[in-house]
Design a protein around this motif. Structure first.
Motif, PDB file in Angstrom:
ATOM      1  N   ALA A  96       0.832  -1.211   0.000  1.00 35.09           N
ATOM      2  CA  ALA A  96       0.000   0.000   0.000  1.00 35.09           C
ATOM      3  C   ALA A  96       0.863   1.256   0.000  1.00 35.09           C
ATOM      4  CB  ALA A  96      -0.926  -0.009   1.213  1.00 35.09           C
ATOM      5  N   ILE A  97       1.970   1.217   0.715  1.00 39.82           N
ATOM      6  CA  ILE A  97       2.875   2.380   0.746  1.00 39.82           C
ATOM      7  C   ILE A  97       3.440   2.625  -0.646  1.00 39.82           C
ATOM      8  CG2 ILE A  97       5.005   3.323   1.713  1.00 39.82           C
ATOM      9  CD1 ILE A  97       4.429   1.551   4.224  1.00 39.82           C
ATOM     10  N   ALA A  98       3.902   1.562  -1.290  1.00 38.77           N
ATOM     11  CA  ALA A  98       4.463   1.702  -2.646  1.00 38.77           C
ATOM     12  C   ALA A  98       3.403   2.178  -3.633  1.00 38.77           C
ATOM     13  CB  ALA A  98       5.055   0.370  -3.102  1.00 38.77           C
ATOM     14  N   GLY A  99       2.216   1.609  -3.561  1.00 34.93           N
ATOM     15  CA  GLY A  99       1.136   2.034  -4.457  1.00 34.93           C
ATOM     16  C   GLY A  99       0.759   3.485  -4.242  1.00 34.93           C
ATOM     17  N   GLY A 100       0.670   3.891  -2.980  1.00 30.40           N
ATOM     18  CA  GLY A 100       0.372   5.290  -2.672  1.00 30.40           C
ATOM     19  C   GLY A 100       1.450   6.228  -3.169  1.00 30.40           C
ATOM     20  N   ALA A 101       2.703   5.804  -3.035  1.00 32.94           N
ATOM     21  CA  ALA A 101       3.823   6.628  -3.500  1.00 32.94           C
ATOM     22  C   ALA A 101       3.784   6.809  -5.016  1.00 32.94           C
ATOM     23  CB  ALA A 101       5.154   6.001  -3.071  1.00 32.94           C
ATOM     24  N   ILE A 102       3.552   5.719  -5.710  1.00 35.31           N
ATOM     25  CA  ILE A 102       3.504   5.805  -7.178  1.00 35.31           C
ATOM     26  C   ILE A 102       2.327   6.658  -7.632  1.00 35.31           C
ATOM     27  CG2 ILE A 102       3.161   4.434  -9.271  1.00 35.31           C
ATOM     28  CD1 ILE A 102       4.865   2.234  -7.818  1.00 35.31           C
ATOM     29  N   TYR A 103       1.190   6.499  -6.970  1.00 35.14           N
ATOM     30  CA  TYR A 103       0.028   7.322  -7.311  1.00 35.14           C
ATOM     31  C   TYR A 103       0.315   8.810  -7.086  1.00 35.14           C
ATOM     32  CZ  TYR A 103      -4.473   9.602  -6.975  1.00 35.14           C
ATOM     33  OH  TYR A 103      -5.511  10.478  -7.139  1.00 35.14           O
ATOM     34  N   ALA A 104       1.003   9.146  -5.997  1.00 36.39           N
ATOM     35  CA  ALA A 104       1.215  10.546  -5.611  1.00 36.39           C
ATOM     36  C   ALA A 104       2.399  11.205  -6.314  1.00 36.39           C
ATOM     37  CB  ALA A 104       1.393  10.642  -4.096  1.00 36.39           C
ATOM     38  N   MET A 105       3.180  10.465  -7.053  1.00 36.67           N
ATOM     39  CA  MET A 105       4.366  11.041  -7.698  1.00 36.67           C
ATOM     40  C   MET A 105       4.081  12.284  -8.547  1.00 36.67           C
ATOM     41  SD  MET A 105       6.700   7.768  -8.740  1.00 36.67           S
ATOM     42  CE  MET A 105       7.805   8.768  -9.728  1.00 36.67           C
ATOM     43  N   PRO A 106       3.035  12.312  -9.349  1.00 33.44           N
ATOM     44  CA  PRO A 106       2.813  13.505 -10.167  1.00 33.44           C
ATOM     45  C   PRO A 106       2.536  14.773  -9.353  1.00 33.44           C
ATOM     46  CG  PRO A 106       1.528  11.662 -11.008  1.00 33.44           C
ATOM     47  CD  PRO A 106       2.102  11.231  -9.701  1.00 33.44           C
ATOM     48  N   PHE A 107       2.169  14.626  -8.087  1.00 34.17           N
ATOM     49  CA  PHE A 107       1.900  15.777  -7.231  1.00 34.17           C
ATOM     50  C   PHE A 107       3.168  16.331  -6.590  1.00 34.17           C
ATOM     51  CE2 PHE A 107      -1.906  13.155  -7.334  1.00 34.17           C
ATOM     52  CZ  PHE A 107      -2.873  14.085  -7.665  1.00 34.17           C
ATOM     53  N   SER A 108       4.269  15.619  -6.711  1.00 36.19           N
ATOM     54  CA  SER A 108       5.527  16.007  -6.073  1.00 36.19           C
ATOM     55  C   SER A 108       6.395  16.810  -7.032  1.00 36.19           C
ATOM     56  CB  SER A 108       6.298  14.752  -5.647  1.00 36.19           C
ATOM     57  OG  SER A 108       7.594  15.100  -5.225  1.00 36.19           O
ATOM     58  N   PRO A 109       6.909  17.955  -6.577  1.00 32.30           N
ATOM     59  CA  PRO A 109       7.798  18.725  -7.451  1.00 32.30           C
ATOM     60  C   PRO A 109       9.059  17.954  -7.830  1.00 32.30           C
ATOM     61  CG  PRO A 109       7.285  19.964  -5.446  1.00 32.30           C
ATOM     62  CD  PRO A 109       6.655  18.627  -5.314  1.00 32.30           C
ATOM     63  N   LEU A 110       9.554  17.106  -6.939  1.00 34.28           N
ATOM     64  CA  LEU A 110      10.758  16.332  -7.234  1.00 34.28           C
ATOM     65  C   LEU A 110      10.504  15.178  -8.189  1.00 34.28           C
ATOM     66  CD1 LEU A 110      12.813  15.809  -3.960  1.00 34.28           C
ATOM     67  CD2 LEU A 110      13.568  16.788  -6.108  1.00 34.28           C
ATOM     68  N   LEU A 111       9.343  14.570  -8.097  1.00 29.85           N
ATOM     69  CA  LEU A 111       9.090  13.335  -8.831  1.00 29.85           C
ATOM     70  C   LEU A 111       8.149  13.484 -10.014  1.00 29.85           C
ATOM     71  CD1 LEU A 111       8.814  11.006  -5.755  1.00 29.85           C
ATOM     72  CD2 LEU A 111      10.673  11.103  -7.409  1.00 29.85           C
ATOM     73  N   SER A 112       7.765  14.668 -10.344  1.00 31.16           N
ATOM     74  CA  SER A 112       6.809  14.860 -11.439  1.00 31.16           C
ATOM     75  C   SER A 112       7.469  14.763 -12.817  1.00 31.16           C
ATOM     76  CB  SER A 112       6.110  16.204 -11.299  1.00 31.16           C
ATOM     77  OG  SER A 112       7.055  17.250 -11.338  1.00 31.16           O
ATOM     78  N   TYR A 113       8.734  14.383 -12.834  1.00 34.29           N
ATOM     79  CA  TYR A 113       9.427  14.249 -14.118  1.00 34.29           C
ATOM     80  C   TYR A 113       8.919  13.088 -14.937  1.00 34.29           C
ATOM     81  CZ  TYR A 113      12.634  17.537 -12.037  1.00 34.29           C
ATOM     82  OH  TYR A 113      13.161  18.646 -11.443  1.00 34.29           O
ATOM     83  N   LEU A 114       8.381  12.077 -14.272  1.00 36.24           N
ATOM     84  CA  LEU A 114       7.828  10.928 -14.979  1.00 36.24           C
ATOM     85  C   LEU A 114       6.328  11.075 -15.033  1.00 36.24           C
ATOM     86  CD1 LEU A 114       9.816   7.930 -13.526  1.00 36.24           C
ATOM     87  CD2 LEU A 114      10.167   9.086 -15.683  1.00 36.24           C
ATOM     88  N   ASN A 115       5.771  11.115 -16.195  1.00 35.45           N
ATOM     89  CA  ASN A 115       4.320  11.207 -16.353  1.00 35.45           C
ATOM     90  C   ASN A 115       3.781   9.843 -16.738  1.00 35.45           C
ATOM     91  OD1 ASN A 115       4.247  13.997 -15.832  1.00 35.45           O
ATOM     92  ND2 ASN A 115       4.883  14.401 -17.937  1.00 35.45           N
ATOM     93  N   PHE A 116       2.887   9.330 -15.922  1.00 34.33           N
ATOM     94  CA  PHE A 116       2.315   8.009 -16.199  1.00 34.33           C
ATOM     95  C   PHE A 116       0.961   8.171 -16.819  1.00 34.33           C
ATOM     96  CE2 PHE A 116       5.244   7.249 -12.678  1.00 34.33           C
ATOM     97  CZ  PHE A 116       5.994   6.259 -13.230  1.00 34.33           C
TER      98      PHE A 116
END
Length: 165
Positions: free
Chosen positions: A145-165
């Motif tokens: 659940a932690i990993a799934g939540g992290a992957i879901y929330a990536m586009p909301f992060s300024p650091l991790l929004s480089y990958l668009n899924f």
């Protein structure tokens, strides 16, 4: 290119933690340390500014305090309580609500899945990687659940929004 590489490594580490949690019901301290410490070169290379980096650090510290409390109450296992702050370092405050929401929903679905699987799939016939999870009395591999939540929330992060899924 390099920020996308860091984001990819973050995804791989989260997925690896999820798989190991299903397999062993543990997330190692070393893996959690790698997730947390790789945040430092990621921030240095992406250079988002002191305000963004500081906000990410504060989000990680807040998540650490909350996770320690939830661990002491028996809500989370130790590996889960260490993984969440490491993930929050990467996600930052902008992604906190999407992360927590997705993590909670996925955690509930995961718990239901494990309950039903334990009822209908005997552990001795389950695939080898899932036997520990399917044994009665064991916990739920919340790293999924932690990993799934992290992957879901990536586009909301300024650091991790480089990958668009």
């Amino acid at each position: 290119m390099i920020p996308a590489l860091f984001a990819s490594v973050f995804i791989v580490l989260c997925l690896y933690a999820a798989v190991k949690d299903v397999e062993t019901l543990t997330i190692s301290n070393g893996l959690n340390a790698i997730i947390a410490f790789l945040f430092i070169p990621a921030v240095i290379i992406t250079a988002p500014g002191w305000d963004v980096a500081g906000a990410h650090l504060l989000a990680g510290l807040a998540a650490f305090a909350i996770s320690v409390l939830l661990f002491s109450l028996g809500v989370f296992g130790g590996g889960d309580a260490k993984m969440i702050p490491g993930v929050m370092l990467w996600l930052g405050p902008a992604a906190a609500i999407p992360f927590m929401t997705a993590m909670a929903v996925l955690g509930g679905l995961l718990a239901l899945t494990v309950i039903f699987a334990r009822r209908f799939v005997p552990a001795h016939i389950a695939p080898a990687f899932a036997r520990e999870t399917l044994l009665p009395g064991n916990g739920v591999p919340y790293g999924v659940a932690i990993a799934g939540g992290a992957i879901y929330a990536m586009p909301f992060s300024p650091l991790l929004s480089y990958l668009n899924f």
